[in-house]
Design an enzyme around this catalytic site. Sequence first.
Site, PDB file in Angstrom:
ATOM      1  N   ARG A  23       0.828  -1.213   0.000  1.00 23.96           N
ATOM      2  CA  ARG A  23       0.000   0.000   0.000  1.00 23.96           C
ATOM      3  C   ARG A  23       0.860   1.261   0.000  1.00 23.96           C
ATOM      4  NH1 ARG A  23      -5.273  -2.086   3.616  1.00 23.96           N
ATOM      5  NH2 ARG A  23      -6.160  -3.144   1.808  1.00 23.96           N
ATOM      6  N   HIS A  35      -6.997  -0.050  -6.710  1.00 26.39           N
ATOM      7  CA  HIS A  35      -6.377  -1.336  -6.357  1.00 26.39           C
ATOM      8  C   HIS A  35      -5.683  -1.305  -4.989  1.00 26.39           C
ATOM      9  CE1 HIS A  35      -2.185  -0.560  -8.431  1.00 26.39           C
ATOM     10  NE2 HIS A  35      -2.615   0.498  -7.806  1.00 26.39           N
ATOM     11  N   GLU A  36      -5.347  -2.476  -4.499  1.00 29.48           N
ATOM     12  CA  GLU A  36      -4.746  -2.632  -3.161  1.00 29.48           C
ATOM     13  C   GLU A  36      -5.616  -2.036  -2.063  1.00 29.48           C
ATOM     14  OE1 GLU A  36      -1.368  -4.803  -4.307  1.00 29.48           O
ATOM     15  OE2 GLU A  36      -2.119  -4.401  -2.302  1.00 29.48           O
ATOM     16  N   GLY A  37      -6.924  -2.217  -2.185  1.00 26.51           N
ATOM     17  CA  GLY A  37      -7.859  -1.626  -1.215  1.00 26.51           C
ATOM     18  C   GLY A  37      -8.313  -0.277  -1.718  1.00 26.51           C
ATOM     19  N   GLN A  67      -9.735   1.956   2.523  1.00 24.80           N
ATOM     20  CA  GLN A  67      -8.705   2.591   3.349  1.00 24.80           C
ATOM     21  C   GLN A  67      -9.350   3.412   4.471  1.00 24.80           C
ATOM     22  OE1 GLN A  67      -5.559   1.750   2.783  1.00 24.80           O
ATOM     23  NE2 GLN A  67      -6.208   0.634   0.961  1.00 24.80           N
TER      24      GLN A  67
END
Lengths: 601, 601
Positions: free
Chosen positions: B306, B449-451, B456
Amino acid sequence: MPASSILSARDLEFLLHEWLQVETLTERERYAEHSRETFDAVLELAAEIATDHFAPHNRAADEHEPHVVDGKVVLVPEVAAALRVFADAGMTAAALPEELGGLQLPAVVNLAVHAWFQAANIGTSAYPFLTAANANLLVAHGTPEQVRTYVPPMAEGRWFGTMALSEPQAGSSLADITTRAEPQDDGSYRLTGTKMWISAGDHELTENIVHLVLAKVPGGPAGVKGISLFIVPKVLVGEDGALGERNDVVLAGLNHKMGYRGTTNTLLNFGEGGHTPGGRPGAVGFLVGEEHRGLTYMFHMMNEARIGVGVGATALGYTGYLHALDYARTRTQGRPLAGKDPAAAPVPIVEHPDVRRMLLAAKSYVEGGLALGLYCARLVDEERTAGSAADRDRAHRLLEVLTPIAKSWPSQWCLAADDLAVQVLGGAGYTRDFPVEQFYRDNRLNPIHEGTHGIQALDLLGRKVVADDGAGLALLAETIAATTQRARGTEWADLGATLDELVARIGAVTGALWADGDPERALANATVYLEAVGHVVVGWLWLEQALATPDQGEGREGAFYAGKRQAARFFQRWELPKVGPQLALLATGDRTVLDTSPAWL
Amino acid sequence: MPASSILSARDLEFLLHEWLQVETLTERERYAEHSRETFDAVLELAAEIATDHFAPHNRAADEHEPHVVDGKVVLVPEVAAALRVFADAGMTAAALPEELGGLQLPAVVNLAVHAWFQAANIGTSAYPFLTAANANLLVAHGTPEQVRTYVPPMAEGRWFGTMALSEPQAGSSLADITTRAEPQDDGSYRLTGTKMWISAGDHELTENIVHLVLAKVPGGPAGVKGISLFIVPKVLVGEDGALGERNDVVLAGLNHKMGYRGTTNTLLNFGEGGHTPGGRPGAVGFLVGEEHRGLTYMFHMMNEARIGVGVGATALGYTGYLHALDYARTRTQGRPLAGKDPAAAPVPIVEHPDVRRMLLAAKSYVEGGLALGLYCARLVDEERTAGSAADRDRAHRLLEVLTPIAKSWPSQWCLAADDLAVQVLGGAGYTRDFPVEQFYRDNRLNPIHEGTHGIQALDLLGRKVVADDGAGLALLAETIAATTQRARGTEWADLGATLDELVARIGAVTGALWADGDPERALANATVYLEAVGHVVVGWLWLEQALATPDQGEGREGAFYAGKRQAARFFQRWELPKVGPQLALLATGDRTVLDTSPAWL
């Protein structure tokens, strides 16, 4: 009409009839042949054609962008087919007077018609809308002969039109254009020069293209005061209207864009010798109006074009919102916080508050933007047809001050709606399997063309609010106050009071910015000013919508009105507070940007 | 080093050395072999390779996106060539321990190295960075044999790695994954299922691909507590490390994206019978660590991933800013307001205040984002190597609370920098003749992407600031206070005081949101909370930078420091005030979104 992912017919009905009362326009002579039924019929036809002929090739026109084969611009064939249906339905000439083959539709209804096509396929819709703007300009400023020669073929969709302003070296600075127009003995002119960013500048969709070209006649004043306007047809037209010799207008190249790809965008050479009509150099042009007044004529058209850009931005945001809403209602994922039982079935993502936040924000932007565009178009109708000169003048002044906002606000916030639409779809929204990424790319043009965001800001703060001792801003304040007055004693009194306070602060800030008469300091933060005033204006139009909303109704109707009220509340609670820091910054006369040396960047 | 349009070596020097004092890391045992010279040498090498081998094919990889020919993924050949140079320079393994063939570089220097490649070509750089993250996870949680088998080939760039989490029906909701892993008598597992959104999931760049796959072992707990992690190589590896039989991992399709196109993104079938290793069904997988603890291992890696996404977003914004700056300094157009003589020569557009506004805003975003990413990476080094357990724990806690911000803030604001870069270039910026439109498209992936952004927000407000009775937020407040303390009595005292006030308000709002223990209400506006805290954190890092800036220097050095100070002032005056209305909204416990029925949208 069934629910559509292109635009909301129900919202248009609300805005046009329940709020703007457009049926009352039929009391005016110009629109006396019309009725609510004819308005609704043309809107329904627009929705049908947009759905059946424009939306289906929106992706194809993006994937297969215009390209040149043997010197000719090739588009996907669906474009020509759709535009044939469009023209045959009389849509090109919808706002033109009947005697020119038009439907003589009010501007406000015409703009709603446009929105359907822009939302369905912004790239294809640009061809006829540029043509209509071109025809409107000629009707306003051309000679009867020019109108007779060029307008009917455009109204029928047999010819298309363009606006050729910019040049490679000039961009936003029209003072620096160098295209020359040499007067000839027969009253015509010969033009030489290169025009850049010309949308629909070349194609094989029609047998002729009517370019309206800005150029300088040698010996005229320097800068913008020496600019004249010319008709330069791609193919010269005989006295009988028949097409004759090819004019010296030659495609020099296509621009390859991030989005809005269906609209071919060109670099055009005029009089560079690709063709030499009559064996003599220069592209043949015909002066519109008087020499050196070209920019005035062009701006007359440009004001309507700017409202049109705003509505286009709104339409792209609106369809993005509707697609995201549809996805959020059908895509299941995750569970409510309250019941995170992993064995329970996943819920539609619209159940997650953060998804509703994005949708409600987008709704407040796109419905706010549509209200703004239609309100301005309604003012165009007032400007043209109101009973008294005072009312026409009032509409004109209000329109002057609102135009930079009508162009810039949707270009910013309805692009934000498309950004939210991408986010609602997540990874899917980032792929080309769904249309929202294209709406996002398409909409990114709108803060750039027809006067950039920064140019609109200079127009608002540098011209519109200072003209006539600030009469335009005063009129806007008065108009808003009339609405907040109506809100008193209702559940919307607090929104009205907030708007009153913000309007007062805008007045004070405007005075303070210009207090020392230094335009450089006054205009340094013009964009912040534009954005603050824009948000207040849309806040006011949300109050207008809320006040037009009955607090009743059941089922789908009740939900529609509840949604309107909730979006108004959202704008009040989430959006209007953003204006506070902007006005505070302006009030300090902040010099941060002005004092930044280019070497520090 | 000459000025670059990829990244600013001077800014990196300032951030790494003048501010973060990374040379002091060489006092730690792990980094004792290093020195300022080795750090600078690797950064210079990274800049060279990024400039010579990554940037040149950034457009080509976008125009010719990955496609499938005869079942194989075809990329433009420059990708493999660039990655060969990258691997040969030891860049893949830059942060790995020396005994695994790495350079044992501190995380903070490694992240600066990454930024060069991400800014030059985000699509190509994703392959080795995913590989490095994969290797790091195995080093942390794999068996010695797993590490021996899989890490060195990845460190040498002979094999690449992926992270296979998502599934078509699951998206952000990992609890719902359905890929199954059946234990076998020999201790291995057989996997069946379909994974979606797998970056670098298939290609011919390397002779093997090591997938790290989340799957459920039958009989385990429901939801996220039943998820295990497996190594699933594309080609099975013999005991001697030699490649053997093809595993049953089969490409089912490619995703076609708006941007970030150079990184192939795939739908992968595991154990669907495309291949049957040993003649038996299922893809062969090897458990990492213990069953049912897969998500914990993955999150260990994901936190660094992240921060990496945040730095990637920053890098894309940074190069957009530099390209816009370069354009603004060379493109001439228009004249200063003070001297609108049309006969005067046009000026570079950087002379226009509104262009400087856009550049200064972008500068404050990208340099703020880079400071944030490097600060977090510096914390990773502290977490690993600080002398005392208390210091390591402190770094860990601070990192926990900062990670969602390090991911989301640059994804939002450095995308905004690319939006401004497009706007500075105007029409040119909207064409594919200039790279900024690609940066804008590429960067739009990062809030997804990646959360996602919303995920978040839930992580920050729902987990990080409430864990351990709010210890993380308290530590952040304390850390910020240490900086504002240093600002007292300096010219930056007012910025410090503003931050103190905002931090206090954040503390109060956090308490109020959780006061009634109703997570649904507390988390309804989590995104606003995330954005408010993010802006305060970056405001703090601007104060940190300002305090590290000598108020002196001449020529280019003086201009560099003056620019830092001006960007800090910009952030103070233009950006931090935006937080006020956000905290005010949160303080009211606004229920607008929560109370919105899906039927109203």
